[in-house]
Structures are given as C-alpha cells and as structure tokens.
Motif scaffolding. Structure first.
Motif, short mmCIF file in Angstrom:
data_model
loop_
_atom_site.label_atom_id
_atom_site.label_comp_id
_atom_site.label_asym_id
_atom_site.label_seq_id
_atom_site.Cartn_x
_atom_site.Cartn_y
_atom_site.Cartn_z
N TYR A 1 55.87 -31.99 -55.95
CA TYR A 1 56.46 -32.93 -55.00
C TYR A 1 57.81 -33.39 -55.53
O TYR A 1 58.02 -33.50 -56.73
CB TYR A 1 55.54 -34.14 -54.80
CG TYR A 1 54.23 -33.76 -54.18
CD1 TYR A 1 54.03 -33.89 -52.82
CD2 TYR A 1 53.20 -33.26 -54.96
CE1 TYR A 1 52.82 -33.53 -52.24
CE2 TYR A 1 51.99 -32.90 -54.39
CZ TYR A 1 51.80 -33.03 -53.03
OH TYR A 1 50.62 -32.67 -52.47
N GLU A 2 58.70 -33.68 -54.59
CA GLU A 2 60.01 -34.18 -54.99
C GLU A 2 60.31 -35.48 -54.28
O GLU A 2 59.83 -35.75 -53.18
CB GLU A 2 61.09 -33.14 -54.74
CG GLU A 2 61.24 -32.71 -53.29
CD GLU A 2 62.22 -31.57 -53.11
OE1 GLU A 2 62.76 -31.06 -54.11
OE2 GLU A 2 62.45 -31.19 -51.95
N PHE A 3 61.10 -36.26 -54.96
CA PHE A 3 61.54 -37.56 -54.45
C PHE A 3 62.96 -37.73 -54.94
O PHE A 3 63.28 -37.40 -56.07
CB PHE A 3 60.63 -38.65 -55.04
CG PHE A 3 61.17 -40.04 -54.88
CD1 PHE A 3 60.94 -40.75 -53.72
CD2 PHE A 3 61.92 -40.62 -55.88
CE1 PHE A 3 61.43 -42.04 -53.58
CE2 PHE A 3 62.41 -41.90 -55.75
CZ PHE A 3 62.17 -42.61 -54.58
N GLY A 4 63.83 -38.23 -54.12
CA GLY A 4 65.17 -38.48 -54.61
C GLY A 4 66.09 -39.00 -53.53
O GLY A 4 66.13 -38.48 -52.43
N ARG A 5 66.79 -40.03 -53.89
CA ARG A 5 67.80 -40.63 -53.02
C ARG A 5 68.80 -41.39 -53.87
O ARG A 5 68.46 -41.93 -54.92
CB ARG A 5 67.17 -41.62 -52.03
CG ARG A 5 66.29 -41.02 -50.97
CD ARG A 5 67.15 -40.27 -49.94
NE ARG A 5 66.44 -39.96 -48.73
CZ ARG A 5 65.66 -38.92 -48.55
NH1 ARG A 5 65.44 -38.08 -49.52
NH2 ARG A 5 65.09 -38.70 -47.39
N ALA A 6 70.00 -41.44 -53.40
CA ALA A 6 71.04 -42.30 -53.98
C ALA A 6 71.16 -42.16 -55.50
O ALA A 6 71.16 -43.14 -56.23
CB ALA A 6 70.80 -43.75 -53.59
N GLY A 7 71.27 -40.92 -55.98
CA GLY A 7 71.49 -40.70 -57.40
C GLY A 7 70.26 -40.75 -58.28
O GLY A 7 70.37 -40.69 -59.50
N PHE A 8 69.08 -40.83 -57.70
CA PHE A 8 67.85 -40.84 -58.48
C PHE A 8 66.96 -39.73 -57.94
O PHE A 8 66.78 -39.61 -56.73
CB PHE A 8 67.13 -42.19 -58.35
CG PHE A 8 65.81 -42.21 -59.07
CD1 PHE A 8 65.77 -42.44 -60.43
CD2 PHE A 8 64.63 -41.99 -58.39
CE1 PHE A 8 64.56 -42.45 -61.10
CE2 PHE A 8 63.42 -41.99 -59.05
CZ PHE A 8 63.39 -42.23 -60.42
N ALA A 9 66.41 -38.91 -58.81
CA ALA A 9 65.54 -37.83 -58.35
C ALA A 9 64.46 -37.57 -59.39
O ALA A 9 64.67 -37.76 -60.58
CB ALA A 9 66.35 -36.56 -58.10
N GLU A 10 63.32 -37.12 -58.91
CA GLU A 10 62.23 -36.73 -59.79
C GLU A 10 61.33 -35.73 -59.10
O GLU A 10 61.36 -35.60 -57.87
CB GLU A 10 61.42 -37.93 -60.27
CG GLU A 10 60.59 -38.61 -59.20
CD GLU A 10 59.76 -39.76 -59.77
OE1 GLU A 10 58.63 -39.49 -60.23
OE2 GLU A 10 60.24 -40.89 -59.75
N THR A 11 60.55 -35.02 -59.89
CA THR A 11 59.50 -34.16 -59.37
C THR A 11 58.19 -34.58 -60.03
O THR A 11 58.18 -35.08 -61.15
CB THR A 11 59.75 -32.66 -59.66
OG1 THR A 11 59.79 -32.45 -61.06
CG2 THR A 11 61.04 -32.18 -59.01
N VAL A 12 57.12 -34.39 -59.30
CA VAL A 12 55.78 -34.64 -59.82
C VAL A 12 54.95 -33.40 -59.48
O VAL A 12 54.80 -33.06 -58.31
CB VAL A 12 55.14 -35.91 -59.22
CG1 VAL A 12 53.71 -36.06 -59.71
CG2 VAL A 12 55.95 -37.14 -59.55
N GLU A 13 54.46 -32.75 -60.52
CA GLU A 13 53.60 -31.58 -60.35
C GLU A 13 52.16 -32.04 -60.55
O GLU A 13 51.80 -32.50 -61.63
CB GLU A 13 53.93 -30.50 -61.37
CG GLU A 13 55.33 -29.94 -61.25
CD GLU A 13 55.64 -29.00 -62.39
OE1 GLU A 13 54.95 -27.96 -62.51
OE2 GLU A 13 56.55 -29.33 -63.16
N LEU A 14 51.35 -31.90 -59.52
CA LEU A 14 49.93 -32.21 -59.60
C LEU A 14 49.19 -30.90 -59.81
O LEU A 14 49.19 -30.03 -58.95
CB LEU A 14 49.45 -32.90 -58.32
CG LEU A 14 50.17 -34.21 -57.94
CD1 LEU A 14 49.60 -34.76 -56.64
CD2 LEU A 14 50.06 -35.22 -59.06
#
Length: 135
Positions: free
Chosen positions: A39-52
């Motif tokens: 899964y990915e999340f990111g907005r306004a200069g912040f981003a991350e991924t989470v692998e389940l």
C-alpha cells in the motif's frame, strides 16, 4: 439567515465529496488474505509504503524527500474485525509502526486509514493507504 443555512449545506456537501466512504465494496469485515499486498500513502512531500505480508509481518518504508534518506521498519500485523493492528519489531519504538487503522474497500479495492482520522464512516482521500500503483 436562509442564505447562511444554504451556504453551510453547500460547504458540507463539498467537504463530503472529497472523502472516501468506508462502504465502497462488500459490507463485511476485510480478511487478512484480502489485505496482503503493498500500500502507498503520500501527499504534500510525505510518502510511505506499507507491505502487509501473508505471514503476518509488515515492512513500513518512509520515503525520503528533499535530500533525506528513506527509512524502513518492520513488525507484525493482525486483523480484528475491521481493524488492522500493528506491533513494531523488537527494539523499535512504537512510533515506527503504522497507527491502528480501519480496513475498508476504496474504489472497490482493499485499503486502510488511521482510525483517528475516520469521522462518521468517512475519511479524507488524502489519508487512505491504497494498493500500490492504483492512484
């Protein structure tokens, strides 16, 4: 006074239009096998991924920007009803784990969002962790 009331209704509808409904798919708790993936999340200069991972482990990667290095953390995850609970790996601070989240279908695909950001069965699209490469 009627003009003010109409303006408030229009404002509330505009805010709701930018939110994800937690019922955009089957109305039942998500299962762990359905949630396995990246899964990915990111907005306004912040981003991350989470692998389940299917074995109940996860890898969370905070993606660096503006010259910062990326950082990865691991731990375990489990499903309780509609909630996903994360436990950081041994020796890692609790802040290294994703927040307790609620799983739901977003655009007919499994997704999740931090529980504290969900209000009245809705969450702003900005805070939804979506399957990678589906935005």
């Amino acid at each position: 006074m009627p003009t003010l009331s109409r303006a408030m209704v229009v404002l509330m509808l505009a805010v709701a239009a930018g939110c994800a409904s937690l019922t955009d798919g089957p109305d039942r708790p998500r299962t762990a096998p359905e949630l396995v993936g990246t899964y990915e999340f990111g907005r306004a200069g912040f981003a991350e991924t989470v692998e389940l991972h299917a074995d109940g482990s996860y890898t969370r990667t905070l993606l660096g920007h503006l010259g910062q290095d990326s950082a990865s953390f691991d731990g375990t995850w489990r499903v309780e009803g509609n909630r996903i609970l994360f436990t950081p790996g041994a020796g890692l601070p609790s802040s290294s784990a994703p927040e307790p989240s609620e799983a739901f279908f977003y655009r007919h695909k499994p997704a999740f969002a931090p529980q504290r950001l969900i209000k009245f069965g809705r969450v702003d699209d900005w805070f939804v962790y979506v399957p990678q490469a589906s935005r």
